[in-house]
Design a protein around this motif. Structure first.
Motif, PDB file in Angstrom:
ATOM      1  N   ILE A  23      48.251  35.665  42.597  1.00 20.83           N
ATOM      2  CA  ILE A  23      48.517  36.759  41.656  1.00 20.83           C
ATOM      3  C   ILE A  23      49.875  36.565  41.008  1.00 20.83           C
ATOM      4  CG2 ILE A  23      48.988  39.241  41.497  1.00 20.83           C
ATOM      5  CD1 ILE A  23      46.789  39.646  43.606  1.00 20.83           C
ATOM      6  N   PHE A  24      50.883  36.223  41.805  1.00 22.93           N
ATOM      7  CA  PHE A  24      52.235  36.016  41.280  1.00 22.93           C
ATOM      8  C   PHE A  24      52.244  34.923  40.215  1.00 22.93           C
ATOM      9  CE2 PHE A  24      56.418  34.017  41.388  1.00 22.93           C
ATOM     10  CZ  PHE A  24      57.236  35.117  41.198  1.00 22.93           C
ATOM     11  N   GLN A  25      51.651  33.782  40.532  1.00 24.78           N
ATOM     12  CA  GLN A  25      51.646  32.672  39.586  1.00 24.78           C
ATOM     13  C   GLN A  25      50.838  33.011  38.336  1.00 24.78           C
ATOM     14  OE1 GLN A  25      50.296  29.181  41.650  1.00 24.78           O
ATOM     15  NE2 GLN A  25      52.202  28.969  42.795  1.00 24.78           N
ATOM     16  N   GLY A  26      49.726  33.704  38.503  1.00 24.24           N
ATOM     17  CA  GLY A  26      48.896  34.068  37.356  1.00 24.24           C
ATOM     18  C   GLY A  26      49.599  35.013  36.406  1.00 24.24           C
ATOM     19  N   VAL A  27      50.240  36.049  36.954  1.00 18.11           N
ATOM     20  CA  VAL A  27      50.925  37.013  36.099  1.00 18.11           C
ATOM     21  C   VAL A  27      52.110  36.367  35.383  1.00 18.11           C
ATOM     22  CG1 VAL A  27      52.268  39.163  36.115  1.00 18.11           C
ATOM     23  CG2 VAL A  27      50.154  39.017  37.414  1.00 18.11           C
TER      24      VAL A  27
END
Length: 102
Positions: A23-27
């Motif tokens: 989620i962190f990398q995607g956002v």
């Protein structure tokens, strides 16, 4: 007051950690792309930075607290082995000392 903070769960399981990282990398990636395109269109690099900072802040809000979605798969530990009497049990170091080398 301190007991109130101790009652809050502060752990994640391994799958939750993987999900939080994704989620962190995607956002961050999506905000970087949007910020780059928007900054390119209006020709203002400052807006690119602002959008990336906002994406970073949103990703931190989503991933840093241990939300319940990160604790769905708890680890199952093996049961503890029963204690054996102390006289039957020897330490590994003592076994090595008793052996004589030829």
């Amino acid at each position: 007051m301190l007991s109130m903070f101790k009652s809050i769960p502060a752990h994640m399981d391994y799958r939750g950690q993987k999900l939080a990282e994704q989620i962190f990398q995607g956002v961050v990636l999506v905000s970087a792309v949007i910020g780059f395109i928007y900054g390119l269109i209006i020709e203002q690099f400052g807006w690119t930075v602002y959008i990336m900072i906002a994406g970073f802040a949103i990703s931190c809000l989503l991933t840093l607290p241990p939300w319940p979605m990160y604790r769905r798969h708890p680890l199952t530990w093996q049961p503890a082995l029963p204690e054996t009497p102390a006289e039957n049990r020897e330490k590994p170091q003592e076994n090595l000392k008793k052996k004589k080398h030829k």
